[in-house]
Scaffold this active site. Sequence first.
Site, PDB file in Angstrom:
ATOM      1  N   SER A 297      26.261  -6.552  41.650  1.00 39.58           N
ATOM      2  CA  SER A 297      26.499  -5.175  41.227  1.00 39.58           C
ATOM      3  C   SER A 297      27.454  -5.124  40.056  1.00 39.58           C
ATOM      4  O   SER A 297      28.388  -5.911  39.976  1.00 39.58           O
ATOM      5  CB  SER A 297      27.082  -4.357  42.374  1.00 39.58           C
ATOM      6  OG  SER A 297      27.326  -3.042  41.918  1.00 39.58           O
TER       7      SER A 297
ATOM      8  N   LYS B  66      23.821  -4.987  49.290  1.00 33.78           N
ATOM      9  CA  LYS B  66      23.751  -4.417  47.933  1.00 33.78           C
ATOM     10  C   LYS B  66      23.017  -3.069  47.965  1.00 33.78           C
ATOM     11  O   LYS B  66      23.403  -2.119  47.289  1.00 33.78           O
ATOM     12  CB  LYS B  66      23.032  -5.390  46.988  1.00 33.78           C
ATOM     13  CG  LYS B  66      22.634  -4.804  45.626  1.00 33.78           C
ATOM     14  CD  LYS B  66      23.806  -4.594  44.706  1.00 33.78           C
ATOM     15  CE  LYS B  66      23.560  -3.658  43.542  1.00 33.78           C
ATOM     16  NZ  LYS B  66      22.395  -3.846  42.724  1.00 33.78           N
TER      17      LYS B  66
ATOM     18  N   HIS C 236      25.364  -0.530  49.300  1.00 30.30           N
ATOM     19  CA  HIS C 236      26.305  -0.210  48.213  1.00 30.30           C
ATOM     20  C   HIS C 236      25.708   0.876  47.322  1.00 30.30           C
ATOM     21  O   HIS C 236      26.362   1.859  46.980  1.00 30.30           O
ATOM     22  CB  HIS C 236      26.622  -1.467  47.400  1.00 30.30           C
ATOM     23  CG  HIS C 236      27.250  -1.179  46.061  1.00 30.30           C
ATOM     24  ND1 HIS C 236      26.516  -0.725  44.977  1.00 30.30           N
ATOM     25  CD2 HIS C 236      28.533  -1.225  45.642  1.00 30.30           C
ATOM     26  CE1 HIS C 236      27.329  -0.523  43.961  1.00 30.30           C
ATOM     27  NE2 HIS C 236      28.562  -0.819  44.336  1.00 30.30           N
ATOM     28  N   ASN C 237      24.464   0.702  46.937  1.00 30.39           N
ATOM     29  CA  ASN C 237      23.846   1.683  46.038  1.00 30.39           C
ATOM     30  C   ASN C 237      23.665   3.035  46.718  1.00 30.39           C
ATOM     31  O   ASN C 237      23.812   4.072  46.077  1.00 30.39           O
ATOM     32  CB  ASN C 237      22.505   1.158  45.531  1.00 30.39           C
ATOM     33  CG  ASN C 237      22.680   0.068  44.488  1.00 30.39           C
ATOM     34  OD1 ASN C 237      23.683  -0.635  44.490  1.00 30.39           O
ATOM     35  ND2 ASN C 237      21.721  -0.072  43.606  1.00 30.39           N
TER      36      ASN C 237
ATOM     37  N   GLU D 175      26.896   4.661  46.622  1.00 33.85           N
ATOM     38  CA  GLU D 175      27.104   5.077  45.219  1.00 33.85           C
ATOM     39  C   GLU D 175      26.431   6.436  44.947  1.00 33.85           C
ATOM     40  O   GLU D 175      27.035   7.320  44.332  1.00 33.85           O
ATOM     41  CB  GLU D 175      26.522   3.979  44.319  1.00 33.85           C
ATOM     42  CG  GLU D 175      26.460   4.289  42.841  1.00 33.85           C
ATOM     43  CD  GLU D 175      25.702   3.179  42.083  1.00 33.85           C
ATOM     44  OE1 GLU D 175      25.947   1.988  42.351  1.00 33.85           O
ATOM     45  OE2 GLU D 175      24.854   3.515  41.232  1.00 33.85           O
TER      46      GLU D 175
HETATM   47  P1  NDP Z   1      14.048  -7.202  33.231  1.00 35.74           P
HETATM   48  O1  NDP Z   1      14.006  -6.643  34.577  1.00 35.74           O
HETATM   49  O2  NDP Z   1      13.740  -6.321  32.069  1.00 35.74           O
HETATM   50  O3  NDP Z   1      13.061  -8.467  33.175  1.00 35.74           O
HETATM   51  C1  NDP Z   1      12.810  -9.162  31.967  1.00 35.74           C
HETATM   52  C2  NDP Z   1      12.881 -10.636  32.211  1.00 35.74           C
HETATM   53  O4  NDP Z   1      11.932 -11.026  33.214  1.00 35.74           O
HETATM   54  C3  NDP Z   1      12.515 -11.434  30.973  1.00 35.74           C
HETATM   55  O5  NDP Z   1      13.339 -12.556  30.920  1.00 35.74           O
HETATM   56  C4  NDP Z   1      11.065 -11.789  31.232  1.00 35.74           C
HETATM   57  O6  NDP Z   1      10.642 -12.909  30.515  1.00 35.74           O
HETATM   58  C5  NDP Z   1      11.113 -12.076  32.702  1.00 35.74           C
HETATM   59  N1  NDP Z   1       9.810 -12.052  33.354  1.00 35.74           N
HETATM   60  C6  NDP Z   1       9.074 -10.972  33.692  1.00 35.74           C
HETATM   61  N2  NDP Z   1       7.930 -11.344  34.288  1.00 35.74           N
HETATM   62  C7  NDP Z   1       7.948 -12.711  34.342  1.00 35.74           C
HETATM   63  C8  NDP Z   1       7.058 -13.685  34.841  1.00 35.74           C
HETATM   64  N3  NDP Z   1       5.908 -13.336  35.430  1.00 35.74           N
HETATM   65  N4  NDP Z   1       7.399 -14.981  34.718  1.00 35.74           N
HETATM   66  C9  NDP Z   1       8.553 -15.336  34.150  1.00 35.74           C
HETATM   67  N5  NDP Z   1       9.439 -14.460  33.646  1.00 35.74           N
HETATM   68  C10 NDP Z   1       9.133 -13.163  33.742  1.00 35.74           C
HETATM   69  O7  NDP Z   1      15.466  -7.917  32.975  1.00 35.74           O
HETATM   70  P2  NDP Z   1      16.927  -7.388  33.266  1.00 35.74           P
HETATM   71  O8  NDP Z   1      17.829  -8.379  32.644  1.00 35.74           O
HETATM   72  O9  NDP Z   1      17.074  -5.960  32.921  1.00 35.74           O
HETATM   73  O10 NDP Z   1      17.047  -7.471  34.850  1.00 35.74           O
HETATM   74  C11 NDP Z   1      16.909  -8.697  35.566  1.00 35.74           C
HETATM   75  C12 NDP Z   1      17.068  -8.440  37.046  1.00 35.74           C
HETATM   76  O11 NDP Z   1      18.347  -7.884  37.304  1.00 35.74           O
HETATM   77  C13 NDP Z   1      16.068  -7.450  37.649  1.00 35.74           C
HETATM   78  O12 NDP Z   1      15.767  -7.830  38.970  1.00 35.74           O
HETATM   79  C14 NDP Z   1      16.818  -6.149  37.674  1.00 35.74           C
HETATM   80  O13 NDP Z   1      16.345  -5.274  38.669  1.00 35.74           O
HETATM   81  C15 NDP Z   1      18.215  -6.617  37.946  1.00 35.74           C
HETATM   82  N6  NDP Z   1      19.209  -5.707  37.400  1.00 35.74           N
HETATM   83  C16 NDP Z   1      20.367  -5.583  38.051  1.00 35.74           C
HETATM   84  C17 NDP Z   1      21.336  -4.743  37.598  1.00 35.74           C
HETATM   85  C18 NDP Z   1      22.577  -4.699  38.338  1.00 35.74           C
HETATM   86  O14 NDP Z   1      23.482  -3.961  38.031  1.00 35.74           O
HETATM   87  N7  NDP Z   1      22.686  -5.502  39.365  1.00 35.74           N
HETATM   88  C19 NDP Z   1      21.197  -3.920  36.410  1.00 35.74           C
HETATM   89  C20 NDP Z   1      19.972  -4.149  35.757  1.00 35.74           C
HETATM   90  C21 NDP Z   1      19.029  -5.005  36.259  1.00 35.74           C
HETATM   91  P3  NDP Z   1       9.974 -12.758  29.033  1.00 35.74           P
HETATM   92  O15 NDP Z   1      11.134 -12.730  28.082  1.00 35.74           O
HETATM   93  O16 NDP Z   1       9.144 -13.969  28.877  1.00 35.74           O
HETATM   94  O17 NDP Z   1       9.195 -11.492  29.036  1.00 35.74           O
END
Ligand code: NDP
Length: 474
Positions: free
Chosen positions: A128, A182, A185-186, A189
């Site tokens: 988070s 987690k 937590h949300n 929130e």
């Molecule tokens: P995204 O959720 O936008 O995902 C994009 C990434 O996933 C890229 O690296 C992409 O690779 C990869 N990807 C998607 N499909 C595949 C696949 N089939 N095989 C391999 N790679 C793949 O990225 P974020 O950085 O925004 O979020 C990452 C994670 O973190 C998510 O689970 C999200 O929900 C979570 N998150 C958590 C937050 C928090 O506060 N805890 C805030 C925001 C996000 P490519 O570059 O090749 O397309």
Amino acid sequence: GAANIGVVGLAVMGSNLARNLASREGNSVAVYNRTYARTESLVTEHPEAGFIAGKSIDEFVASLAKPRTAIIMVQAGAGTDAVIDQLAERFEPGDIIVDGGNANFQDTIAREQRIAPTGIHFVGVGISGGEEGALKGPSIMPGGSEESYRTLGPILASIAAVVAGEPCVTHVGTNGAGHFVKMIHNGIEYADMQLIGEAYDLLRTVGGLPPHAVADIFARWNEGPLESYLVEITADILRHVDQATGLPFVDVVLDQAGSKGTGVWTVQNALDLGVPVGGIAEAVFARAVSGKAEQRAAVRRLVTSRPEVQKVSPEFAEDVSAALYASKIVAYAQGFDAITAGAEKYGWNIHKDQIAKIWRGGCIIRARFLDRITQAYTENPDITTLLEAPYFAQAVADGEAAWRRVVATAALSGVPVPGFSSALSYYDSLAAERLPAALVQGQRDFFGAHTYRRTDRDGAFHTLWGGDRSEVTA
Ligand code: NDP
């Protein structure tokens, strides 16, 4: 291999987490992304990190020291499954696959079960704090096996937020426990944000204060027991002036709040677990109501006169602060009840005092208040509700009269306070000598022969409602 930790998925969250890892003493970080361009730009922009870049998944896996440990930060769902499979094909027993994304804890449980026969550890980790947290220090909620935590724990501790010298990370419990907590937590929130929103609305609509004056009040609150990240940013947002129009920012934003779904998950699971989380549910519903533009317009058209806004005393802001604090205590009590119920159902040994502790830094609900929760559960882990812990019982008692005045004033003035009022009703339900549930159970017995228990004798009973109305033992 030379890297003690790897990161797969280098969009914003993964890159920031990788940079955070690389900046800590003792870590050597391997990175990999499906599309190599992302890897290349991260490595070029951050030479100081000393990343070991994998062009292929094989190269990435080869660069990891054993036990190999890789954190997946890709799109939740199918993307995560694809990467888990790629790693599982190449990893050996004892290696650790970590899902750091926003997975549903049920998926995490299923994935762990799927991976378990290979001898590879699968660990779902709730992280988070958003982008900034990932870079500078998030609150980290790892599940998975004890054994995997011996390797993973110190790595996660190296990047977590630090409060009072302690990293905001603890082994929450096995398999999906981290993602479950987690999720809660949300949910909390959502409730916290809604309650703050209601406090603002009251100060503005009933208190008659402009946004900057409300901001001053929130800033003041942030120096007392309400001190929290959310109260702090609220003051900031309320002070902000829209550059295009010169109007308060809060007046130019469309009043419809979105959501990404974790609050909804919390409520869905609470319903399944039979835990009353009205504060969280009302917060989720309040966002839903805000989005019903057509219904809002239709009813607004019909309503020709609104109730007169009540006159309030100069102490109104103090009343609102007390109501906010009491309602917040209820929301957290409900959230921790959901943790208790989840732990029981899924067989997790969750230390609630530790959960409150790791939420003190890095995450969105970070607050001074969490120390009180840690204290309450440390003193007595078996309290049936936070509301019976001495500090909270006293805090609610102190604020109770103000809480009632605020909810009544809101109702008379036509200001919606679903959070404040549901919290108060919840409290009154727990505090009531008798509940109308006796009547409801009577109704159930009348039309469905569902039986009832008596206050004066053990056993289950049924009244012959359609006959001579005598009572029989069920
Ligand atoms: P995204 O959720 O936008 O995902 C994009 C990434 O996933 C890229 O690296 C992409 O690779 C990869 N990807 C998607 N499909 C595949 C696949 N089939 N095989 C391999 N790679 C793949 O990225 P974020 O950085 O925004 O979020 C990452 C994670 O973190 C998510 O689970 C999200 O929900 C979570 N998150 C958590 C937050 C928090 O506060 N805890 C805030 C925001 C996000 P490519 O570059 O090749 O397309």
